[in-house]
Design an enzyme around this catalytic site. Sequence first.
Site, PDB file in Angstrom:
ATOM      1  N   PRO A  77    -149.341 -38.481 -25.525  1.00 42.94           N
ATOM      2  CA  PRO A  77    -148.641 -39.400 -24.611  1.00 42.94           C
ATOM      3  C   PRO A  77    -147.396 -38.710 -24.065  1.00 42.94           C
ATOM      4  O   PRO A  77    -146.566 -38.230 -24.835  1.00 42.94           O
ATOM      5  CB  PRO A  77    -148.281 -40.593 -25.511  1.00 42.94           C
ATOM      6  CG  PRO A  77    -148.306 -40.054 -26.908  1.00 42.94           C
ATOM      7  CD  PRO A  77    -149.312 -38.947 -26.922  1.00 42.94           C
ATOM      8  N   LEU A  78    -147.275 -38.645 -22.744  1.00 43.95           N
ATOM      9  CA  LEU A  78    -146.206 -37.884 -22.100  1.00 43.95           C
ATOM     10  C   LEU A  78    -145.464 -38.786 -21.125  1.00 43.95           C
ATOM     11  O   LEU A  78    -146.024 -39.200 -20.108  1.00 43.95           O
ATOM     12  CB  LEU A  78    -146.790 -36.672 -21.369  1.00 43.95           C
ATOM     13  CG  LEU A  78    -147.576 -35.690 -22.262  1.00 43.95           C
ATOM     14  CD1 LEU A  78    -148.515 -34.840 -21.424  1.00 43.95           C
ATOM     15  CD2 LEU A  78    -146.629 -34.818 -23.054  1.00 43.95           C
ATOM     16  N   HIS A 115    -145.738 -34.285 -35.152  1.00 37.65           N
ATOM     17  CA  HIS A 115    -145.160 -33.249 -34.294  1.00 37.65           C
ATOM     18  C   HIS A 115    -144.267 -32.392 -35.181  1.00 37.65           C
ATOM     19  O   HIS A 115    -143.362 -32.902 -35.837  1.00 37.65           O
ATOM     20  CB  HIS A 115    -144.352 -33.899 -33.167  1.00 37.65           C
ATOM     21  CG  HIS A 115    -143.764 -32.917 -32.206  1.00 37.65           C
ATOM     22  ND1 HIS A 115    -143.186 -33.306 -31.007  1.00 37.65           N
ATOM     23  CD2 HIS A 115    -143.655 -31.568 -32.228  1.00 37.65           C
ATOM     24  CE1 HIS A 115    -142.749 -32.239 -30.358  1.00 37.65           C
ATOM     25  NE2 HIS A 115    -143.026 -31.183 -31.100  1.00 37.65           N
ATOM     26  N   ARG A 135    -146.971 -30.499 -24.105  1.00 37.83           N
ATOM     27  CA  ARG A 135    -146.431 -29.658 -23.028  1.00 37.83           C
ATOM     28  C   ARG A 135    -147.401 -28.549 -22.613  1.00 37.83           C
ATOM     29  O   ARG A 135    -147.408 -28.132 -21.457  1.00 37.83           O
ATOM     30  CB  ARG A 135    -145.097 -29.052 -23.458  1.00 37.83           C
ATOM     31  CG  ARG A 135    -143.940 -30.032 -23.476  1.00 37.83           C
ATOM     32  CD  ARG A 135    -142.636 -29.322 -23.793  1.00 37.83           C
ATOM     33  NE  ARG A 135    -142.685 -28.683 -25.101  1.00 37.83           N
ATOM     34  CZ  ARG A 135    -141.893 -27.680 -25.473  1.00 37.83           C
ATOM     35  NH1 ARG A 135    -141.001 -27.182 -24.649  1.00 37.83           N
ATOM     36  NH2 ARG A 135    -141.988 -27.167 -26.688  1.00 37.83           N
ATOM     37  N   ASP A 154    -146.916 -26.863 -29.613  1.00 40.68           N
ATOM     38  CA  ASP A 154    -146.964 -25.453 -29.203  1.00 40.68           C
ATOM     39  C   ASP A 154    -148.366 -24.869 -29.063  1.00 40.68           C
ATOM     40  O   ASP A 154    -148.577 -23.697 -29.379  1.00 40.68           O
ATOM     41  CB  ASP A 154    -146.171 -24.580 -30.190  1.00 40.68           C
ATOM     42  CG  ASP A 154    -144.706 -24.929 -30.235  1.00 40.68           C
ATOM     43  OD1 ASP A 154    -144.287 -25.780 -29.431  1.00 40.68           O
ATOM     44  OD2 ASP A 154    -143.979 -24.371 -31.066  1.00 40.68           O
ATOM     45  N   CYS A 164    -140.260 -40.159 -30.587  1.00 40.13           N
ATOM     46  CA  CYS A 164    -139.398 -39.917 -29.431  1.00 40.13           C
ATOM     47  C   CYS A 164    -137.991 -39.558 -29.904  1.00 40.13           C
ATOM     48  O   CYS A 164    -137.369 -40.330 -30.646  1.00 40.13           O
ATOM     49  CB  CYS A 164    -139.352 -41.142 -28.528  1.00 40.13           C
ATOM     50  SG  CYS A 164    -138.285 -40.927 -27.081  1.00 40.13           S
ATOM     51  N   ASN A 179    -149.554 -31.518 -34.005  1.00 38.05           N
ATOM     52  CA  ASN A 179    -149.076 -31.477 -32.627  1.00 38.05           C
ATOM     53  C   ASN A 179    -147.929 -30.478 -32.500  1.00 38.05           C
ATOM     54  O   ASN A 179    -147.011 -30.489 -33.304  1.00 38.05           O
ATOM     55  CB  ASN A 179    -148.622 -32.881 -32.198  1.00 38.05           C
ATOM     56  CG  ASN A 179    -147.947 -32.914 -30.840  1.00 38.05           C
ATOM     57  OD1 ASN A 179    -146.931 -33.581 -30.672  1.00 38.05           O
ATOM     58  ND2 ASN A 179    -148.481 -32.213 -29.866  1.00 38.05           N
ATOM     59  N   LYS A 214    -147.417 -41.907 -34.717  1.00 37.47           N
ATOM     60  CA  LYS A 214    -146.996 -40.545 -34.379  1.00 37.47           C
ATOM     61  C   LYS A 214    -145.545 -40.361 -34.815  1.00 37.47           C
ATOM     62  O   LYS A 214    -144.660 -41.107 -34.395  1.00 37.47           O
ATOM     63  CB  LYS A 214    -147.128 -40.286 -32.874  1.00 37.47           C
ATOM     64  CG  LYS A 214    -146.883 -38.834 -32.453  1.00 37.47           C
ATOM     65  CD  LYS A 214    -147.245 -38.629 -30.978  1.00 37.47           C
ATOM     66  CE  LYS A 214    -147.193 -37.163 -30.584  1.00 37.47           C
ATOM     67  NZ  LYS A 214    -145.824 -36.648 -30.458  1.00 37.47           N
ATOM     68  N   GLN A 248    -149.854 -46.165 -26.301  1.00 39.00           N
ATOM     69  CA  GLN A 248    -148.712 -45.901 -27.181  1.00 39.00           C
ATOM     70  C   GLN A 248    -147.550 -46.826 -26.827  1.00 39.00           C
ATOM     71  O   GLN A 248    -147.197 -46.971 -25.653  1.00 39.00           O
ATOM     72  CB  GLN A 248    -148.226 -44.457 -27.092  1.00 39.00           C
ATOM     73  CG  GLN A 248    -147.192 -44.153 -28.179  1.00 39.00           C
ATOM     74  CD  GLN A 248    -146.506 -42.811 -28.017  1.00 39.00           C
ATOM     75  OE1 GLN A 248    -145.786 -42.577 -27.053  1.00 39.00           O
ATOM     76  NE2 GLN A 248    -146.734 -41.903 -28.960  1.00 39.00           N
TER      77      GLN A 248
END
Length: 564
Positions: free
Chosen positions: A219-220, A373, A430, A407, A304, A405, A343, A273
Amino acid sequence: TSSPSTIKISVSSSSTPPNNNDTATTATNSLSQTDLKPIKKSDTPSLDKTPEVSDNRDDHRTKGVARIKKEFIIERTKAPDSLKRTAENARLGNAGKSKKHKKQKKGQNKDRSKTNKLGVEKDSENYDPNNENEMNHIRGELKYALSKKKYDFTKAKEVEQHVTKFIERRNKQKANKNSFTLSYLQPASDTNRSTYVETKYKPEEIKKVDFENKLIVAPLTTVGNLPFRRICKEFGADITVSEMAVVSNILRGSQQELALLKRHKSEDVFGIQVAGGNAFHMTQFAQFAAENLECSFVDINVGCPIDVICNKGMGTGLMAKKSRFEGIVRGMKEMLNVPLSVKIRTGLVDKKLLAHQLVPKIVDWGADAITLHGRTKQQRYTKESDWNYISQCADVANSVPFIGNGDVMSYTEYSDHMQNHNVQAVMIGRGALIKPWVLTEIKEQRHWDISATERFDMLKKFTSYGMDHYGADEYGVELTRRFLLEWLSFLHRYIPVGLLERGIPQHINERPPPYKGRNELETLMASEDVNDWIEITKRLIPQQLPEGFTFLPKHRSNSYQVEG
């Protein structure tokens, strides 16, 4: 941003100096002359003067400088003014804005209802949101019921009250060091789940999602919109997730927030999300989603790192409030008819990692999947994702699907994580923004030296999908343009495989030195100048730019943030 001084790039001994017949061309007049200069033979350092380099290529990764073939390197005499302004504004934030600017902004906010989040004027008379290829259109009467607080959330209220009482009683018993169990709230599993009599959905009624070995697009916020997700599906994504939506805004009937929940019919496995710090509000949303939305699963954002989110008890702020966190997970699990995932990040600060302690608790609370992450809130997007720690946390996740999650920008990195870090799937964020074709590379196990023309065709599709989603009127066109520019603020970071030494794939936090492409379009698409991104949109969108049009990237993670 790149330093005004010349950046030296090491080359292998097998490299040869370029000749005058170099096939690569420079950009047209649309490019800033200070950004990109043609290479002359006299400007190229001789091999005799090549500096000594370490055999350890990780040294160059640590410095965050990509190794590009010598013949494509150019010198930059000074950084573009537009890029300086972008960096300065991002660094200073509101503190760097004048009083006059703040007054102007305050005046604009008075008429906020007429514009969307990106400042584009709405034209509701010419825009039909009911696209037949999209799902999760919220009817007007539902929006009205939410905005006037007339939606019936009786079930959510009952569940939230029972969960709260359970947590309070258990905590008191723990304080008294007495054993305590409650029959209707036990760790969730297929055979041992909450038996609370008011629960609407039984274990056999809960839809299943197979996360095993799936390619998941993260989710971005802002850039992970529906048109972008359509592009990712075409490149091979198995699972897509909506942009983060704030639950309190959804429950107020916000059109902007409800629009984030829309799903294209091509998104066969789609998650929603949401972020929230209030257990009752999150339970209310779970009831609303079960009754009105079509999705494969719901994901709670506890990752976040943005202060404006965390300071309200949402995002990573929940990691420090375990009782509230537990109430949210348990309450939502009781109300949903689809799996619930969470997440998280590794922790709040670098010196105190929390994820290994939270993961077993999240499983006991009832989550069906966990994504980690590999950075802390403090790191945001700096340093490298800690996959060794992700592996440690995966060991304590028991039988719940555990997703890593951070890189991933090549199939080699993906394969390494799947084979060596004990995860069931990998989520790409990303990396998919910078090169969405990494999804195809992973599926086909190859490095793809995609041409500038192929990338431009991809942008054409995005533009078409944008106007299909937002509308082809003035409002939809300008909204598409701004989202395209947001994406270009990531896309320009891609370095073509054919320009890298020995074809070694680019790593996510490596910054390219000033370089030219193999043709005018490739050079243009590599430019860091906002004016060149706008030039690309002119080639894709025939409508003229609005008078006084300016653009400043909204997403901070589009910049290079490499420490040390």
